[in-house]
Design an enzyme around this catalytic site. Sequence first.
Site, PDB file in Angstrom:
ATOM      1  N   GLU A  26      32.352 -38.434  46.879  1.00  0.00           N
ATOM      2  CA  GLU A  26      32.102 -38.819  45.494  1.00  0.00           C
ATOM      3  C   GLU A  26      30.669 -38.445  45.112  1.00  0.00           C
ATOM      4  OE1 GLU A  26      33.185 -43.075  45.273  1.00  0.00           O
ATOM      5  OE2 GLU A  26      34.157 -42.695  47.209  1.00  0.00           O
ATOM      6  N   HIS A  48      37.267 -39.573  42.211  1.00  0.00           N
ATOM      7  CA  HIS A  48      37.571 -40.371  43.404  1.00  0.00           C
ATOM      8  C   HIS A  48      38.813 -39.850  44.131  1.00  0.00           C
ATOM      9  CE1 HIS A  48      37.700 -43.915  45.993  1.00  0.00           C
ATOM     10  NE2 HIS A  48      36.573 -44.332  45.440  1.00  0.00           N
ATOM     11  N   HIS A  62      33.020 -49.526  40.332  1.00  0.00           N
ATOM     12  CA  HIS A  62      33.687 -48.429  39.613  1.00  0.00           C
ATOM     13  C   HIS A  62      34.012 -48.771  38.160  1.00  0.00           C
ATOM     14  CE1 HIS A  62      33.695 -46.098  43.149  1.00  0.00           C
ATOM     15  NE2 HIS A  62      34.756 -46.612  43.738  1.00  0.00           N
TER      16      HIS A  62
END
Length: 408
Positions: A365, A232, A161
């Site tokens: 996601e 997210h 991420h």
Amino acid sequence: YQALLLGAMSWLRYLRRPSTALVAAGAYTGAMVQGHSFHSERAQCSADLLHPLLTPAKGNVVLGKAPDGRPVVQRTLQNGLLQIKVLDWGATITSVLVPDRSGKSGEIALGFDNLEPYLDGTSPYFGCVAGRVANRTSKSKITVDGTSYNLEANDGQNHLHGGVRGFDKQHWFCVEQTRTSVTLGLVSESGDEKYPGNLIAHVTYSLPTPTSLQISYTATSDAPTLVNLTNHTYWNLKDGGKSSVLQDEIEIAADLYTPVDDTSIPTGEIKTVSGAMDLRKRVRFGDGILTADNGRGYDHNYVLRGGQSTDGLQPVARVYSSASGRWMTVRSDQPGVQLYTGNYLNGLLGHNGTAYKKHHGFCLETQAFPDSANIPHFPSIVLRPGQQYTHTTVHEFGVRDSPPQGPF
């Protein structure tokens, strides 16, 4: 374009200086002169980064200060009974309120009521924009046009991420806000988490109807780089995270998925769904969660089957909670969706002291595939000068006494 980029970067560097006297409300929401109090605890940003706009926006509050002392604002958007709250820090959705079958509005997103957990790393990416590259990158290594880069590792030897200080841990600036939408921007300089290229990213959260949330992203760069952005948010349509989602039902518009190794890195195989991984027909989360990923739960990328549509969006997933009657459909222009079922939640305290335990939330996601940088036959995430990265995802909400049927 380069002049605009350099100008924005120069302005941001100026604002970061400890001796800075003026902080532009357009960039950091809350015009103030050093040594003086905020003009208002509520602030509305201006479309012009260089000119403060002091008119308060209803529902906007300063939750606290970022590590550099600048104010962090939580912004409220509303259309009918649909309400969301968005934080400047990480461009984070902190709350989503929608009615249940009785008409009572309730929380359906996991999050915190105060700023500290978002700043100190406690938050497991609740509601944020993940980037510059969302999901996992194998061994934290990428190659762009023959040049290799070693990214910051933050998930064992892998990059997750966007790294140690990804987009979720940066202070976005507000470009424009209305009653039903807000656009936030971020300048990510070349070298951030070891990525090449100066990148300008924007995300717009909007409520185009009283039942829909649209998330739209754009990004440009002055050098070849990689971009794969996603939101997210952890969802719980029953009660906002007070209990597990195991009784809720899900269907995903995918015939294929990308299997992973023991570190959750894709093997490169694209495999037909079967058994617990087959979510083409509506099933309870709990029916397959004990066998998915060797009992750890879902944390997999599904390859969306696509299809024709007038708006360029394709079906992603549909979730239904019989307890509340709430349903949510997701549509996107991205090739994949990562389904994650809160496998590592461990009792973290969130809204109103709610303990978020294992499987008390799920994430959908929408994005390109994980580790696309290192698997040539996965969709490319390279962004070059003169190109624009775009990504749109729409969440639609409703209530029913029985699960929704038919196409979505």
